[in-house]
Design a protein around this motif. Structure first.
Motif, short mmCIF file in Angstrom:
data_model
loop_
_atom_site.label_atom_id
_atom_site.label_comp_id
_atom_site.label_asym_id
_atom_site.label_seq_id
_atom_site.Cartn_x
_atom_site.Cartn_y
_atom_site.Cartn_z
N GLN A 92 -38.36 -13.42 29.00
CA GLN A 92 -39.42 -14.54 28.34
C GLN A 92 -39.74 -13.68 26.93
OE1 GLN A 92 -42.50 -15.08 31.21
NE2 GLN A 92 -42.24 -17.58 31.50
N GLY A 93 -39.64 -11.92 26.82
CA GLY A 93 -40.56 -11.70 25.85
C GLY A 93 -39.55 -11.86 24.85
N LEU A 94 -38.30 -12.01 24.07
CA LEU A 94 -37.38 -12.12 23.35
C LEU A 94 -37.00 -13.57 23.68
CD1 LEU A 94 -34.00 -9.95 24.18
CD2 LEU A 94 -35.92 -9.06 22.76
N GLN A 95 -37.54 -14.22 24.52
CA GLN A 95 -37.79 -16.07 23.88
C GLN A 95 -39.14 -16.08 23.07
OE1 GLN A 95 -37.89 -18.66 27.36
NE2 GLN A 95 -35.72 -19.68 27.35
N TRP A 96 -39.90 -15.53 23.55
CA TRP A 96 -41.30 -15.47 23.11
C TRP A 96 -41.62 -15.05 21.51
CZ3 TRP A 96 -44.80 -11.38 21.59
CH2 TRP A 96 -45.94 -11.81 21.26
N LEU A 97 -39.98 -13.75 21.16
CA LEU A 97 -40.06 -13.32 19.72
C LEU A 97 -39.05 -14.01 18.66
CD1 LEU A 97 -39.58 -10.21 20.70
CD2 LEU A 97 -41.46 -10.60 18.92
N HIS A 98 -38.50 -15.16 19.62
CA HIS A 98 -37.09 -15.83 19.37
C HIS A 98 -37.87 -17.66 18.49
CE1 HIS A 98 -34.00 -18.81 18.67
NE2 HIS A 98 -33.47 -17.86 18.30
N ASP A 99 -38.85 -17.98 19.55
CA ASP A 99 -39.20 -19.24 19.49
C ASP A 99 -40.76 -19.35 18.94
OD1 ASP A 99 -36.88 -20.02 20.22
OD2 ASP A 99 -37.19 -20.27 22.36
N GLY A 100 -41.16 -18.24 19.19
CA GLY A 100 -42.94 -18.10 19.05
C GLY A 100 -43.63 -19.14 20.04
N HIS A 101 -43.13 -19.88 20.98
CA HIS A 101 -44.23 -20.28 22.22
C HIS A 101 -43.92 -18.77 23.14
CE1 HIS A 101 -41.09 -22.28 22.16
NE2 HIS A 101 -41.45 -22.55 23.28
#
Length: 133
Positions: free
Chosen positions: A45-54
């Motif tokens: 989820q953290g990597l997704q947040w870094l990639h997408d910004g949300h």
């Protein structure tokens, strides 16, 4: 040398120790797997947040439970069920899956330590010293 090497039968105390060690290891292994799953879940989820910004919202635990047993778990949401179970279900509706995995993993780890505890019991005191005071 152990009693197995001498050809003597195992005592019930030794069988109890082996069963306790096996159960403790199984609990520890389950705790490690659940904690690793929660760390990986939150890391993804953290990597997704870094990639997408949300930050994407995790599904609650009850979404997984209803996916596993959709018809058999209807008794859980019954308002006339036991009060403690209803409180637990309400808690599980609000808790994200990653946090629930971590909490269950920590609880299993603590239980594994308490099962594998080999400290001897304290000796019971039968005589009281009168002259000690």
């Amino acid at each position: 040398m152990t009693s197995i090497r001498r050809g003597m039968p195992m005592t019930t105390k030794r069988l109890e120790e082996l069963a306790r060690e096996g159960f403790s290891f199984a609990l520890w292994l389950a705790a490690v797997m659940l904690n690793m799953a929660s760390v990986l879940w939150l890391g993804f989820q953290g990597l997704q947040w870094l990639h997408d910004g949300h930050w994407t919202k995790q599904p609650p635990v009850m979404a997984w439970v209803h996916g596993v047993c959709p018809g058999a778990c209807d008794f859980v949401t019954n308002p006339h069920s036991w009060y403690g179970v209803a409180k637990l279900v309400r808690f599980l509706y609000d808790v994200p899956s990653g946090l629930a995995l971590a909490l269950i993993g920590i609880a299993l780890g603590v239980l594994s330590v308490s099962v594998s505890d080999r400290r001897p019991l304290a000796p019971s005191v039968t005589k009281v010293r009168i002259g000690a005071f």
